[in-house]
Structure formats: structure tokens, C-alpha cells
Motif scaffolding. Sequence first.
Motif, PDB file in Angstrom:
ATOM      1  N   TRP A 242      -5.272 -10.529  -0.607  1.00 15.35           N
ATOM      2  CA  TRP A 242      -4.983  -9.164  -1.043  1.00 15.35           C
ATOM      3  C   TRP A 242      -4.769  -8.258   0.161  1.00 15.35           C
ATOM      4  N   GLU A 243      -5.651  -8.396   1.118  1.00 23.08           N
ATOM      5  CA  GLU A 243      -5.549  -7.558   2.316  1.00 23.08           C
ATOM      6  C   GLU A 243      -4.213  -7.765   3.026  1.00 23.08           C
ATOM      7  N   SER A 244      -3.820  -9.029   3.127  1.00 23.43           N
ATOM      8  CA  SER A 244      -2.641  -9.298   3.942  1.00 23.43           C
ATOM      9  C   SER A 244      -1.353  -9.218   3.140  1.00 23.43           C
ATOM     10  N   GLU A 245      -1.373  -9.702   1.904  1.00 15.96           N
ATOM     11  CA  GLU A 245      -0.103  -9.795   1.188  1.00 15.96           C
ATOM     12  C   GLU A 245      -0.047  -8.936  -0.064  1.00 15.96           C
ATOM     13  N   ARG A 246      -1.143  -8.352  -0.436  1.00 20.32           N
ATOM     14  CA  ARG A 246      -1.196  -7.558  -1.659  1.00 20.32           C
ATOM     15  C   ARG A 246      -0.837  -8.374  -2.894  1.00 20.32           C
ATOM     16  N   VAL A 247      -1.297  -9.599  -2.926  1.00 16.75           N
ATOM     17  CA  VAL A 247      -1.162 -10.365  -4.158  1.00 16.75           C
ATOM     18  C   VAL A 247      -2.561 -10.816  -4.574  1.00 16.75           C
ATOM     19  N   LEU A 248      -2.696 -11.054  -5.855  1.00 21.19           N
ATOM     20  CA  LEU A 248      -3.974 -11.528  -6.351  1.00 21.19           C
ATOM     21  C   LEU A 248      -3.910 -13.044  -6.434  1.00 21.19           C
ATOM     22  N   SER A 249      -4.670 -13.698  -5.602  1.00 27.63           N
ATOM     23  CA  SER A 249      -4.686 -15.146  -5.602  1.00 27.63           C
ATOM     24  C   SER A 249      -6.071 -15.577  -6.042  1.00 27.63           C
ATOM     25  N   PHE A 250      -6.134 -16.441  -7.041  1.00 24.33           N
ATOM     26  CA  PHE A 250      -7.460 -16.767  -7.579  1.00 24.33           C
ATOM     27  C   PHE A 250      -7.420 -18.044  -8.411  1.00 24.33           C
ATOM     28  N   ILE A 251      -8.574 -18.680  -8.479  1.00 24.48           N
ATOM     29  CA  ILE A 251      -8.796 -19.752  -9.451  1.00 24.48           C
ATOM     30  C   ILE A 251      -9.563 -19.094 -10.590  1.00 24.48           C
ATOM     31  N   PRO A 252      -8.950 -18.987 -11.744  1.00 23.53           N
ATOM     32  CA  PRO A 252      -9.557 -18.146 -12.774  1.00 23.53           C
ATOM     33  C   PRO A 252     -10.752 -18.799 -13.448  1.00 23.53           C
ATOM     34  N   PRO A 253     -11.688 -17.988 -13.930  1.00 24.57           N
ATOM     35  CA  PRO A 253     -12.716 -18.505 -14.827  1.00 24.57           C
ATOM     36  C   PRO A 253     -12.035 -18.932 -16.129  1.00 24.57           C
ATOM     37  N   ASP A 254     -12.694 -19.707 -16.902  1.00 26.93           N
ATOM     38  CA  ASP A 254     -12.128 -20.128 -18.169  1.00 26.93           C
ATOM     39  C   ASP A 254     -12.422 -19.050 -19.217  1.00 26.93           C
ATOM     40  N   GLY A 255     -11.392 -18.618 -19.909  1.00 28.61           N
ATOM     41  CA  GLY A 255     -11.599 -17.664 -20.990  1.00 28.61           C
ATOM     42  C   GLY A 255     -11.299 -16.241 -20.566  1.00 28.61           C
ATOM     43  N   ASN A 256     -12.052 -15.312 -21.182  1.00 27.36           N
ATOM     44  CA  ASN A 256     -11.778 -13.893 -20.943  1.00 27.36           C
ATOM     45  C   ASN A 256     -12.576 -13.366 -19.767  1.00 27.36           C
ATOM     46  N   PHE A 257     -11.952 -12.563 -18.973  1.00 29.49           N
ATOM     47  CA  PHE A 257     -12.673 -11.930 -17.877  1.00 29.49           C
ATOM     48  C   PHE A 257     -11.876 -10.735 -17.353  1.00 29.49           C
ATOM     49  N   THR A 258     -12.540  -9.900 -16.610  1.00 31.67           N
ATOM     50  CA  THR A 258     -11.870  -8.766 -15.999  1.00 31.67           C
ATOM     51  C   THR A 258     -11.465  -9.177 -14.596  1.00 31.67           C
ATOM     52  N   LEU A 259     -10.187  -9.251 -14.380  1.00 31.26           N
ATOM     53  CA  LEU A 259      -9.704  -9.731 -13.094  1.00 31.26           C
ATOM     54  C   LEU A 259      -9.910  -8.696 -12.010  1.00 31.26           C
ATOM     55  N   MET A 260      -9.471  -7.489 -12.286  1.00 24.32           N
ATOM     56  CA  MET A 260      -9.645  -6.448 -11.281  1.00 24.32           C
ATOM     57  C   MET A 260      -9.706  -5.103 -11.965  1.00 24.32           C
ATOM     58  N   SER A 261     -10.244  -4.147 -11.280  1.00 27.34           N
ATOM     59  CA  SER A 261     -10.095  -2.780 -11.742  1.00 27.34           C
ATOM     60  C   SER A 261      -9.614  -1.972 -10.555  1.00 27.34           C
ATOM     61  N   TYR A 262      -8.882  -0.945 -10.837  1.00 25.90           N
ATOM     62  CA  TYR A 262      -8.258  -0.226  -9.745  1.00 25.90           C
ATOM     63  C   TYR A 262      -8.147   1.250 -10.060  1.00 25.90           C
ATOM     64  N   GLN A 263      -7.854   1.970  -9.018  1.00 24.70           N
ATOM     65  CA  GLN A 263      -7.617   3.387  -9.186  1.00 24.70           C
ATOM     66  C   GLN A 263      -6.277   3.651  -8.528  1.00 24.70           C
ATOM     67  N   VAL A 264      -5.470   4.473  -9.176  1.00 27.34           N
ATOM     68  CA  VAL A 264      -4.156   4.753  -8.626  1.00 27.34           C
ATOM     69  C   VAL A 264      -4.309   5.853  -7.597  1.00 27.34           C
ATOM     70  N   SER A 265      -3.640   5.667  -6.490  1.00 34.63           N
ATOM     71  CA  SER A 265      -3.879   6.573  -5.372  1.00 34.63           C
ATOM     72  C   SER A 265      -3.579   8.021  -5.770  1.00 34.63           C
ATOM     73  N   SER A 266      -4.329   8.895  -5.219  1.00 29.98           N
ATOM     74  CA  SER A 266      -4.317  10.274  -5.693  1.00 29.98           C
ATOM     75  C   SER A 266      -3.060  11.008  -5.264  1.00 29.98           C
ATOM     76  N   GLN A 267      -2.278  10.409  -4.358  1.00 33.38           N
ATOM     77  CA  GLN A 267      -1.037  11.091  -3.983  1.00 33.38           C
ATOM     78  C   GLN A 267      -0.076  11.167  -5.171  1.00 33.38           C
ATOM     79  N   ASN A 268      -0.138  10.128  -5.997  1.00 33.97           N
ATOM     80  CA  ASN A 268       0.784  10.135  -7.124  1.00 33.97           C
ATOM     81  C   ASN A 268       0.298  11.127  -8.163  1.00 33.97           C
ATOM     82  N   LEU A 269       1.246  11.920  -8.637  1.00 33.27           N
ATOM     83  CA  LEU A 269       0.871  12.870  -9.671  1.00 33.27           C
ATOM     84  C   LEU A 269       0.669  12.112 -10.966  1.00 33.27           C
ATOM     85  N   VAL A 270      -0.341  12.507 -11.683  1.00 32.73           N
ATOM     86  CA  VAL A 270      -0.642  11.816 -12.916  1.00 32.73           C
ATOM     87  C   VAL A 270       0.168  12.440 -14.048  1.00 32.73           C
ATOM     88  N   ALA A 271       0.875  11.619 -14.740  1.00 34.18           N
ATOM     89  CA  ALA A 271       1.631  12.122 -15.881  1.00 34.18           C
ATOM     90  C   ALA A 271       0.682  12.309 -17.053  1.00 34.18           C
TER      91      ALA A 271
END
Lengths: 418, 1120
Positions: A242-271
Motif C-alpha cells: 500500500w505504501e509503495s504502490e497504493r494497491v491492496l494486496s492480501f490473502i483474504p480471510p474466508d467469508g465476510n470481513f471488513t477489508l479496509m476503512s478510509y477517510q477521504v482527504s479533506s481537500q476534496n469538497l464533500v458533495a
Amino acid sequence: MIDSLFLINHSGDIFLEKHWKSVISRSVCDYFFEAKEKAVDPENVAPVLQTPHHYLISIYRDKIFFLSAIQTEVPPLFVIEFLHRVGDTFLDYFGECSETVIKDNVVIVYELLEEMLDNGFPLATESNVLKEMIKPPNILRSVVNTLTGGSNVGNTLPTGQLSNVPWRRAGVKYTNNEAYFDVIEEIDAILDKSGTTVFAEIQGVIEACVRLTGMPDLTLSFMNPRLLDDVSFHPCVRFKRWESERVLSFIPPDGNFTLMSYQVSSQNLVAIPVYVKQNISFLEAGSCGRLDITIGPKQTMGKTVEGLMVTVHMPKAVLTVNLTATQGTHTYDLATKVLVWDIGKLNPQKLPNLRGSLSMQPGAPKPEENPSLNIDLKIQQLAISGLKVSRLDMYGEKYKPFKGVKYLTKAGKFQVRT
Amino acid sequence: MSTSSAFNDEKGGSSSVGEPEYGHDPASGGIFSSDYKRHDDLKEMLDSNKDSLKLEAMKRIVAMIARGKNASDLFPAVVKNVACKNIEVKKLVYVYLVRYAEEQQDLALLSISTFQRGLKDPNQLIRASALRVLSSIRVTIIVPIMMLAIKEAASDMSPYVRKTAAHAIPKLYSLDPEQKDQLIEVIEKLLADKTTLVAGSVVMAFEEVCPERIDLIHKNYRKLCNLLIDVEEWGQVVIINMLTRYARTQFLNPNINESLLEEGGGGDKKFYASDEDEDEDEEKDKKAEAVTMAKRKPYVMDPDHRLLLRNTKPLLQSRNAAVVMAVAQLYFHLAPKAEVGVIAKALVRLLRSHSEVQYVVLQNVATMTIKRRGMFEPYLKSFYIRSTDPTQIKILKLEVLTNLANETNISTILREFQTYIKSMDKDFVAATIQAIGRCATNIGEVRDTCLNGLVQLLSNRDELVVAESVVVIKKLLQMQPEKHSDIIKHMAKLTDNIQVPMARASILWLIGEYCEHVPKIAPDVLRKMAKSFTNEEDIVKLQIINLAAKLYLTNSKQTKLLTQYVLNLAKYDQNYDIRDRARFIRQLIVPTEKSGALSKYAKKLFLALKPAPVLESPFKDRDHFQLGSLSHLLNAKAGGYQELPDWPEAAPDPSVRNVEVPEWTKCSSREKRKEKKVEKPFYSDSEGESGATESADSESDSASGSESGSEDSRSGSESDESKEASESEEEEEEDLKTKKNKEKPLKKPVQESESEQSSEEEVRKPERKSKQSKSDSESESESESESESSESESEDSEDSEPELKKKKKGAPSKPAFKATKKDNKKEKKEMSLLDLDDFEPAPSPQVTPVNSFLSNSLVTDLEGLSLSDSALMPATIAPSSALKSYELLHRITGEGLSVEYCFSRQPFITDANMVAVQVHFTNNSTSDTKSLHMEDVKLQSGMRVKEFPEIELLPAGETATAVMGIDFCDSTQTANFQLCTHTRKFFVSIQPPVGELMRPFFMTENEFKKEQGQLMGMNEITEKLILDVKCRNEHAIVQKVTTAANLSRVPCGSDKECSTPPPPPKYPVYRFAGRTVTSSSLVLVTVATKDQGAAQLTVNCEKMVIGTMLVKDILLALTQ
């Protein structure tokens, strides 16, 4: 660390207790009940209480208090986070986390608690690991078990426990291999009386449902990863990629899970997808008030706004309401003084409106503040920040999985001050 | 439901009233049975021999325990089932046992033997669970047994069992603190464990048992830092908190210089940081000396300190709030000021979590904002309050907002506050008013605005709001009363309406204090108050007396009677405080002949100028508790809290963290290095090893030349150079022993200065390596090597091993001195040789073809030992021709690159404890594959990998072979790593069949029988089998067995000194022997044939796990 756990229902009955060290008498909960009495709302009970011999750390979720008794120094968040994890596990196992369901499955619950903590220190909290040790109940198995005396308990060491990917069990097999990702964004906003934005931000999560055979290694990439400002990941995500390429690389758990949570940078105006015209006034004399709310679309990116709902916590003095809505239904709960206006789909041609009068308790003074409106809405197939998943690649396995991405925008804590 | 009743009879003992059990079959509950026979049905069920009935009974019992009901009288019936075969029954019995063993100690002892047996079980799960339950039984009498079990488990092969052992340590400690010393030994041992699984648990044990033994951490510090990211989340929290404390004792304050700067130019803080200033002054005083020290010497961060900061930072992205908080507090306490900012974003993120999490995080943020306001300023809006927040969250957010207020943002904040004041939540409004008061005192510019705003609130309809405003206004007025007499007048009027005692008291105090400013109103207020005196609250009464006294002193003409009236009323008040006050004041102000000199000073006493109160945050100074801790949250020291030590003034010796054992550092340091940059495996290896070895050698760090290559390898290779050149590769491989012998004398003179014989073993390895590379190449451009060497140097300094290097430089003083000139040249040469490694895909002797001379030479060696070569030949040769290949990477997944591996059964050259794995690459794609190498090796504890050298180029359609070595630690755990090409990375793993974990060992039949005799009992596993039809002749059996396992056949009849081959027995017995690769434990296999193809397979091996698995494998091989 965590000495004992008590589950307490809304009315203050202890319906389950579990001790990991020496038994701590139930009477320790009395201090908690005392604090609970004082607090008007269950949410207002302080999560950390000090008693002469113990510290009580509690969480409140799904109308149950998870109260842990502790004797020595421990990071409070450690305990809180763990208690929530217990709640999550129940949810995962039984589909809900309620008093009834816990009582019905008390043995499994107990076995789970036994595995999750050892001497008060977390042992196995990954759902995949737990499910290998203690199988979640289902009707078929419980029937078979009753007949054959079979058990819910696995007798091998969960493979995850020893591997480098503790979140995934080995030997997963599916006939249909599928991976779904839901990008869900919530708009947290405070609008002031005039409709200007006081504060707005977008929080997003990517919920995944991955049912893939073997040990797949997935890479999820975005069209516009720069949008993401602050992120937190499931432990499976390789942070360095993620740090170097900004991609999510992972071996997933089986079933349902929360992969990531994020916040959109504050420079962008929120619609802000909707605007609200409101006029709530309480008359000084005559003990009544007027209410007039209109909602219209603002920046919806061409999508329809659904599931629109307005919730208003009225001042205590409001006795009844006499309102008419051009669209949707409204209810007013006399006891809690909550007005709910369920609008449904927003039609841009014919804006929904709710107006009418509020009757006040005679003689009561005019409320100081107008109640603020809490807006709930949903927009399907849109991530309001504009985040787009570019592709999902799978390595390590040979089959072709079925892949899907869904977007959803919701109102989070969306509040309009009046 | 029953819960309320359950609450009443909790722990009522067996005498408690027998209540019907809910959820039970009504016919079996207590309804029809008397108290006396309670639970008879359950006992019956437990005694039955049907597992289903037992299970049902146990489930009911556990349900009782869960509800807090007493089930202790069932103890004897339950404990009988501790050895039950059904695993769920067993587990539930364990649950019961752990719950009640403390109460029924004698009976609990009955179960102990079961657990002791379990501790020896080949299944690691059973071993672990036995230890877990055994250690959870709080019965003092078994302490020695527990101690023994823990010690044994701490050196168990399975990391899971070791983890359980770590968990058991605090249990035993709490049961018997006397065992502390012994437990510390175990902790010390487990701290050295290399697996992530154990790390968190053992640090937990460390924190509970011996947090003061910080010295135990030194050696493991770097390892813990490096492992941290892979440890499970709960362990991360514990480790980070511990390392915070550790770092505080070992490193210097990174902010020393900054506080120095502030001293000079702290002008910007003057205005609003009144409370901060003092605090900083204190700090400065304390550190004055340290600062002056720092003035002289600029601060340089210890690389270990940096390592900690760098390795914890990614964890700010954890989903677990506790981990994020732990890292945040680490940064707050340890990082240089400029870097602390990174935590703000992560903490703000936590504010979206559950309200309990918010509560804790806000408390910590509140403390942080006092010291480091700037950090959170960009996130001001995230602390804005919603009407739906719970009150406690609102109040905390308010606290943070107040702390963040400064001249620039105060107007926005005050605008926010205005909306808050209208809230329906009155507690929150009151808190807001106080917050406004604090902003006003802290920021001079807005004081008047705030005051006016507050005065407006005085006309609020809500009494609480008004009262709170009065209290705050009172405090503000105290700062500059002369300007605000109109406000005081306004407030005087309020006494008619306000009923809140605190507010009334405040107004009265104000009027009394500033009665000169309101000379007309004051007596009137007193008149009214005197009238209502008897109905007032105590605090108001006290203030009325005060007011009266002050007025009497300033305006006695008007108020003398009133005062006396009030004092008379007070004299008969119920409250003794008030009576005392009245008596005291009367004596003081009313002059009588008895009154002494004091009354002369009454005016001075009462009307002295009082200092304005300082409104300060309740979170001030809370940071002397470690943030994120329970003690911090409660602002009181919790039991077991470890104080966060102050920074030392001079850093303790950093060399204590150097690690001696080279084998281990190699793994971790290489991993670390890999992360940064793909390294040449050769170089990194020899570097790590020699460096670490040296550090053990000597402590002298005086001399430090400009030269930094590894001295040993150089000198070694130098002396060998001439010989080596003539020696062919083959010879070099042929017999390690002989070569070693040859080397020794040559090396001696060079190494003389180091009196280290013991470290020779390690020294030899790098030597050999560099030698190999040297012999490979002679021609290499100088320029290239130059860049290489400088690069590697810079890398090293980053690697936090510079101390190691320095020592190394210092140690071999004589030869270094002699060879300084030569050194440069040689170093370059060495480097260049390394470079060449990358050019040639398979140059080194590591890369051996499958059926090489080596196996032949081995055979000849063995032949020399054995007398009956005829019997031996097929046994040893067979496996090499029948090597089984396993797929590592399929052509499709590998995008054209397919990789297979097989176990070549050759001894691995560089390390005898490793299993050689031959990797066969085929490039099926149309494009060339470049720079094939391994990365990111993930291993279980103790395992090690020697990577194959990077294959620079694999043209399309070509194949290549490389050899890598893996030390599997005698277990079938997988070695996971990434196979990297210039474009892609593939996750692959190698898992050895158990048969490959051993190497052939030659012995005679007699020796075999002798050894077998010593490996009886638990170490012997026997299975009966029917041989496959095709597999009944000698050749087939021998071949099958040797294919399944890397064993050598024990020649039969060799003990008979046979000159003529004895007649083959009717039912021959075949024996095979080997030793495991890592621990050299004997593995003896016997196949005794019987008639009709029946046979008996016996395996004797002290590693029971290996034995069990081997039996299965051989069985499979022979029956199919």
C-alpha cells in the motif's frame, strides 16, 4: 488482564457470567448498577468505573451491557476493543447479538469465551480460527448432533493458529468461487440553519465477502487511490504494498470481513446530496409551534436518493404533532418525543414536504433551541467521493473467480441544525 | 426470566434452595426432587456410558455455571469424566474443572494425572490444552507439577504449546509468587523465542511477573521491534506498551534540543499558555543540566530508538483501536516533537468508532492537546459536537475544543459554542459555559466578548444555565472588576430569581468583594438576604455572613444592625460550620474590650486583594501517567501500573542490545534488509554472521579504521587463495571435513589475536562463502565493485548494526594493522566477486546437479565403513534416481514460469542442519525472466532458510536449477516465501514430507538393535500391515521405504562376520536407519515380513511426532 465478564440486559439482570481467573462475586456489578441508575441513557454510563477492589470496563451494544471486571492496570481500549470483538463474534455465529440468542446458545457462547481468552489474555479472536474449533450452530448439525451425540468442537488445531495467515483457515473449498466487495461511503456532516456546511467528511469502508478455494492472493487496485487520506486495514493487507504502490494486496480471510476503512482527504469538497429547507418555530404565546420541512436534491451525480428519512428529537414540551406530508409517512413517539418522517425515494419533480403544527404543553416556556434534524439516505451504485475500484487480480490459485464490486453511499451522522 | 432469581442465590452453596432449572426438562429438574437429591439425574447421566447423555448433562451443568448457579456438588461426578474420549465432553469438563477446582482442591487432584498424560501427547493441541487446564486449576499443591510442565512446554517443538506455556506463567505466579525466580528463567528463555505466536504472550507474562527486569529485554529488543508487525494484535498492544517503558530507560530525550530553542524564542506561547509555562519551566529546571550537555553535543538518535519508531508507525493503520492507541502513546512519549504529528490523524479516525472507544480516545487526546496543541489543530472540526452524541462524549469534545482554542480559531470555536448553549442537554450547556470561561481567561482578546455573551445568558430562562454563567462570570470578573460594575449590578438583581445555591453564593461573594463598586445596592441585597437567611442553603448562608462582614467593615453605618441580625441568626443555625463562622466573624469585626489586636486588621483580612482564579483543564499534568493506560483514564494509579520513567540524562550503553547468536540474527536482519532492498544473498549472509560473531569476541572499540569489510573472511580467504585457485570445485565439495582440517592451520596465525576458539565454527562459514565466490571469478571491473561496496556500507549503517561493525574493526588489531594497504584492494575484489554471482545463474557449488559425484562419493565413504557393500548399494542409490518432484509454481499461475522442487537428499553444503531443496525453474513464456530471487521468507520458529542465489536471467524456453537449504527444525512446517521475478511476486511454500527431514545413517545390525533397545516404550510405534502384492520382494520393499524416507539400509547379517552370504531367512527383516537433520535424533525403521504378505512396521524415534508421521508415510508406501 480481564478477570471476569458479565452480560447484563437492559433491565439490569446478569444473565451470563464467565470467570477466567478466580471467581469474582456478582456483587461487584452493584457499582455498575448504581452508575447506570444515575445516567439517564445507557449510553451515558461511563465505560470505565472504579470500585474499591476492581475496575469495571463496560460496553453497551445491542441492548446488552458487556461488563468486565479487572483487577490491575490494563489499557482500557484493549478491553473495550476485545469486548466488541466478543460481540462481533456472537453476531458472526448466531446472526444477531441479543439476550435471547445468547441464552439459547449458552454452551457455545461459553465455549467461545473459553477459547477467546486464556487467563484474561486474548488467545484466539479471529473468527476463522474460532470456527474451526467451535462450529457455529445450524439446524442440520444440531439435529444430527442430538441423534448421534456428535459434537460442535473440532479436535484439530486450527491451521490458522500456526500459520502466517492466522485469519484464514487452510483447505477452504468452494464450487462457486466468488469475491464481492462493497464500497460503502458515509457522509458525516453538520449543516447550519442557512444550509451552509459547518463540517463534512466522507468515511468509507470496503466490506468484502470472499468465498474462494485454497489460498488465493488478491490484489485490489483503485483508479484514484490518491483520494484516500487516512486508512486502516484488516491485518491481512500488506501495508508495504500500500505504501509503495497504493494497491491492496492480501490473502483474504474466508467469508465476510471488513477489508479496509478510509477517510477521504479533506481537500476534496464533500458533495452534499440533498438540501433541506426547514422552518421550525415555537410561538411565545398560545403554546403551539409550526413546522415546515422540504427536502430537495442537491448533488446526487444523477442518481436517485433512496431511503430518505428525517428524525427529529423534539423538545420535551412538545405534546403532539399535527402534520401532513406530501410524501411518505410520519410518526411521533409520545414517550421519547421523536418524530420520524420516512420519505422513501426522493422525486426531484415533486419535492417532499412535511408541514403542520406542534402542540405544546400549556404553560411550558418556549424551548430555547430548535431541534436539529437527522437525515438518513442511501444512494445505490455511487461512491460519493468518486472512488472507483479499478481491478481485482488473483494469484496463487488457478481457477477464475467471479468478481463483483458494489458501491453505496449513505448518510452517516448527517445533521441539520435549525 | 430466571436471571433475577439467579442473582439472589448466587454462590448460595449447596444449602441454597433447589430451584427449578430453566431450560431443563421439567421432569428432570429440581421440581420433583428434594434439595437433598438435587442434580441426581445429572449424576446419573454423567455415570452412564453413553457419550450423548454425558454431553447433555455437561451442557446443562455449563449452562448453570454460566447463569452463576452453584453446581459444585456435582464435582465428583464430573471429574470422573475428565478422561472421556468425546472431545466436547472433555472440553466442558475442563470448563467445569477450572471453575470449581479451587473450591474442591482434594477432588481436583484426581484429574491431574490425566493432564500429565496429556502433556506427553504427540498432538500439540492436546499438549497445549492439557497445559492450559492444568495451569488454570488454582490448587496450590500442584505448583511443582505446574512448574515442571511449564518448563517442559517452554522448550516444546510446537510454538503453540510454547505460547500456552507463556500464558501459564502468570497463572502460576499469581498462585505462588515464591516461584518468581524460576519463572523468570522460563520467561527469559521464551523471550528469546523467534515466533510471532509466542512473542505477545511472553511479553504479557513478563509484564505481570517481572516488569522491573528490563535487562531481560536488551537482547530481544531488536527482534521484538522487527517481529512486531506480524504479532497478533493483542500482543502488539502489550509489546508496544512495554517497549515504550523500555525506551524511556535506554534512550535520550529526542526533544532536548527543542526545549532549548523554546527557551529563547517562546514568545508565541506567552498569551494563552499561562498554564503551560509553569509546567515547562519545571521541566526546564529539571533538565537544565541535560540541556547544557546537549548544547555541547548535538543530539543524535540511537538507531535502536529510530528502529522502534519506524517499526511501530505502520501499526497506526491497524483496525484495532487498542493498537492504534498504543502506537499513539509511544509516539507521544518517545518521538521527536516534529514527528508526533502523525498520530493525530489516526486518533481522529478512532473517533468514528464505538462511543466507548471515543470516550477513551478523547480522554487521551485531551491530555495530548495540552502539551501538543498544534498536532490536532487541523482536525478541529472533527471535534465538533452533534446533538446525538452521549453527554460524556460531548463534554470531552468540549474539553478538547477548549484546549485547542487560540487567537486564530477562537471566533469559530465561540460560534460553535453558541449553538451548544442552546442544547437541550443542560449538563452539556453548563460545561459549555465553563468552557467559554476558560477560553476567556486564556485568550485575552476575547475576554470581553465572552463576558458579554455570558451576561446575556443571565437572562436565560433555564436556571441552570444562569447559575453556571454566574459562577463563570464571577471568576472572570475577578480578573478586572473595576471595569464591570454594571455587570455586578445586573447580577445583584438576579438574587431575586436565581435559586441555585452555587449561583446565589457566587453573586453574594461578588457583591461583598466589590461592594465599593456598588455602594448603594450592596446593603439592599444584604437586607433581602437577611430576610431569607433561614431558608437558604449552607453555602449561601456562609456567603451572606461574609457579605455582612465585608459591608460592616466598609459601610458600618448602614449595615451594622443587619450584620448583627445575621450573625444572631447564624449563631443558632443547625450547621456548626455556620455557627463557627458567625462566632469567628463576630469576634473579628465587632470591637469589644476583649478582642485583641486582630480586629484592627479585620479590614485587611477581609478586603485583601484576592488573586484571580486560574481556570485550567482537568487534564493538565495527566501525562505523567502513560497515555492509554487505565491509570491515566482514572487519573489515579491503578494496581500493577508501571511508572513511565523519566528520560535518562546520559544514555546507557547501547551495546547491551547487540545479539550474539549469529544464526538468529541472520534471519531477522536479512528479512529487514530485504524489505529495503533486494540484497545479494551471499554478501548479506557473510556480513550478518561475521558481524555478530565478532561482537561476542571483544569489547574493545577504540580503533576504527576506514575499512569495514569482514576481516575474518578476508584473512581466511587470503591465506587460502593460492590453494583454492588450484583446487577444483568438485574437490572443494567432495569432503568438507578434510578441507576444514586443511584450513585450520592456515587460519591460525591470522586469528591469533582473537583468543576465540569457540567461535571458529561460525567464522568458518562466511569464509567458505567468500572463498567460493572468489574462486568463481577473477576478472571484474573495479569501478563496479567500488559502487557496490559503498552501497553496502551505507546500507549497513542503516541496519542498526554499526556497533557491531566498530567492534569488528577493532578486534583483530594485528592483522588489520599489517594489512591495511592490502585491504582496500582486497575488499574491492571481494565485492566484485560477489557481483559476479549475480551474473551467473548457477555458478556456486551450491547448485549441484541431481545425480552428482557427491552421492557417489558419499556411497564410497559409506562403503569404506561397511563390509557388505552389496546390500548397501541399492539402498542408497535408489532414492536419487527416484526423486519425487513437487510443484512450487504452476506454469499458469506463474505466467509462464513454472517451478518445481525436489529434495535432492544431498547434504547441504553450507549448513549441515539444512535440507537441500533443489529448485528447478522452467521459463515457458515467450519473454525472458529476469532477476529470479526469493523474498519475504516467513518461517516458523527456529526454522532457517538459505536462499538460492539470484538468477539474473532466464531466457525464454530455458531451464535453470538452483539449490536452497532449509532447516525445518525437524518439523513438517511449511517454509513460505515469495518468489520474485523482475515483474512479479509469487507466494509459494515448501512443505517437506517427513521422510526428507532425515539423512541416512550407517550402522550395523548390532548397533541397530542396541539403539532400538534404548528407544522403546513411547518412542516406539508399531503397525501391522499387509504388503502390496507388487511389493513383497526385497528390492521392492527397500526401494519403497527409501523412497518414502531418506534412510539407509542396515546391512543384514553383517554382524555375523560373514564370508559366505547366509541363506536368506524365510521371513526376512529389513532395517533402515537415519538421523533427523536438525537434531540428529536417531530414526530406526524395521519392516519384519511374515507370511501371506503380512508384515510389521516398527519405527523407533525419540521425536514422537516424526515417528508417528513416518509410520503413516511408510505404511502408505508399502501398501499401495
